[in-house]
Design a protein around this motif. Structure first.
Motif, mmCIF file in Angstrom:
data_model
loop_
_atom_site.group_PDB
_atom_site.id
_atom_site.type_symbol
_atom_site.label_atom_id
_atom_site.label_comp_id
_atom_site.label_asym_id
_atom_site.label_seq_id
_atom_site.Cartn_x
_atom_site.Cartn_y
_atom_site.Cartn_z
ATOM 1 N N GLN A 123 0.741 -1.406 0.167
ATOM 2 C CA GLN A 123 0.096 -0.285 0.171
ATOM 3 C C GLN A 123 0.614 1.422 -0.334
ATOM 4 O O GLN A 123 2.095 1.463 0.399
ATOM 5 N N THR A 124 0.245 2.013 -1.007
ATOM 6 C CA THR A 124 0.594 3.462 -0.879
ATOM 7 C C THR A 124 0.681 4.412 0.447
ATOM 8 O O THR A 124 -1.024 3.559 1.408
ATOM 9 N N GLU A 175 -2.136 6.931 -8.185
ATOM 10 C CA GLU A 175 -0.749 6.770 -7.306
ATOM 11 C C GLU A 175 -0.571 5.144 -7.202
ATOM 12 O O GLU A 175 0.418 4.180 -7.034
ATOM 13 N N GLN A 176 -1.676 4.228 -6.391
ATOM 14 C CA GLN A 176 -1.417 3.054 -5.707
ATOM 15 C C GLN A 176 -1.070 2.213 -6.852
ATOM 16 O O GLN A 176 -0.535 1.393 -6.896
ATOM 17 N N LEU A 177 -1.620 2.176 -7.842
ATOM 18 C CA LEU A 177 -1.484 1.083 -9.162
ATOM 19 C C LEU A 177 -0.037 1.307 -9.611
ATOM 20 O O LEU A 177 0.476 0.012 -10.218
ATOM 21 N N GLU A 178 0.571 2.647 -9.831
ATOM 22 C CA GLU A 178 1.525 2.959 -11.049
ATOM 23 C C GLU A 178 2.688 1.934 -9.119
ATOM 24 O O GLU A 178 3.917 1.473 -10.232
ATOM 25 N N HIS A 179 2.354 2.233 -7.839
ATOM 26 C CA HIS A 179 3.217 1.877 -7.576
ATOM 27 C C HIS A 179 3.657 -0.160 -7.264
ATOM 28 O O HIS A 179 4.629 -0.512 -7.220
ATOM 29 N N LEU A 180 2.668 -0.170 -7.697
ATOM 30 C CA LEU A 180 2.654 -2.151 -7.557
ATOM 31 C C LEU A 180 3.076 -2.593 -9.124
ATOM 32 O O LEU A 180 4.506 -3.504 -8.149
#
Length: 295
Positions: A126-127, A191-196
């Motif tokens: 998680q972000t 942002e969360q999906l980019e982090h994944l």
């Protein structure tokens, strides 16, 4: 960065198992042993399942009741001292959910984690913005100070994926619903999906997506879970038994009986085989990150 697994969870579980085995060999029930020691049965259960640290004198008393040999008694008293060790997460004692310190200790000691999640991104991925929204909903009425502490704890846990010494292998399967549910709004979700996508590039991390088109699969029956495995000793034997953790609304469930773990192993394998491969999963996550970010 964290440089290796620390903390008291594993020694506590090892000590609890040894004491339980001694009690069984002495042919004493939990009730009978508790009566002899003048303790409650609840205390006995917490000790034998590694839920609580123990004083050396308590271990000595238990070994005496169970008729343990002197050498073993001394070894277990030494192990009791290790259960007093404090992991880094104890600094978050005021905000860590009750009982969750046990899971964090196991997570820190694990050599591999296999996780299925149907509704939200797992904590390890998680972000900060996403974690804040999830925690705010999960803990009704939480004040900002406690919320900040819980989010910091969650972010700190993630350093184990990039630690210098033996970072664990992480395999995660996400339901497509996890990617499409706009938790925290479009910007937070993008942002969360980019982090994944970014984390999936780590050599020890594999992220897959099971699409809606897969229809019925094992995860629909099991719900979310994590299988934790631990390093092998010099003889190739697990230093700790594999453990399944299932997080519920009112607390977590730990399963470590071989039959239980085997069932979850088979379920995870079924989910893994049903999911898109890593490359196709990464493409889907990237596409959905773009759609969330478009407003």
């Amino acid at each position: 960065m964290t440089e290796g697994p620390t903390g008291s969870t594993v020694p506590r579980r090892q000590l609890g198992r040894n004491l339980r085995d001694l009690r069984n060999r002495a042919r004493l029930t939990v009730r009978a042993a508790a009566k002899k020691l003048e303790w409650s049965e609840a205390k006995m259960w917490r000790i034998e399942t590694g839920q609580t640290p123990l004083r050396s004198l308590d271990v000595q008393a238990m070994c005496s009741v169970y008729g343990a040999p002197t050498g073993l008694t001394e070894a277990l008293m030494g192990l009791a001292k290790e259960t007093k060790a404090r992991g880094w997460w104890h600094a978050y004692g005021d905000v860590i959910p009750e009982g969750f310190d046990i899971y964090v200790g196991l997570e820190e000691a694990a050599s591999s984690l296999s996780s299925y999640e149907s509704d939200v991104v797992p904590g390890l991925l998680q972000t900060e913005g996403y974690a804040r929204e999830v925690t705010r909903t999960h803990v009704r009425g939480i004040d900002e100070e406690d919320l900040d502490g819980r989010v910091r704890l969650r972010i700190e846990r993630q350093t184990l994926l990039t630690r210098v010494t033996d970072p664990p292998t992480l395999r995660v399967v996400l339901s497509e619903a996890v990617l499409r549910r706009p938790i925290g709004g479009r910007d937070v979700m993008a942002e969360q999906l980019e982090h994944l996508v970014e984390v999936s590039e780590l050599p020890n991390v594999s992220i897959r997506v099971v699409p809606f088109a897969a229809g019925m699969h094992d995860g629909v029956v099991t719900g979310p879970f994590v299988i934790l495995r631990f390093p092998l000793n010099g003889d190739g034997i697990d230093t700790e038994p594999p453990t399944v953790y299932a997080d519920g609304y009112t607390g977590g469930l730990y399963l470590d009986k071989p039959k239980e773990v085997e069932q979850y192993d088979m379920a995870f394998q079924g989910i893994w085989e049903t999911s898109l491969d890593e490359q196709a999963s990464r493409r889907l996550i990237s596409e959905l990150a773009g759609s969330h970010g478009q407003g």
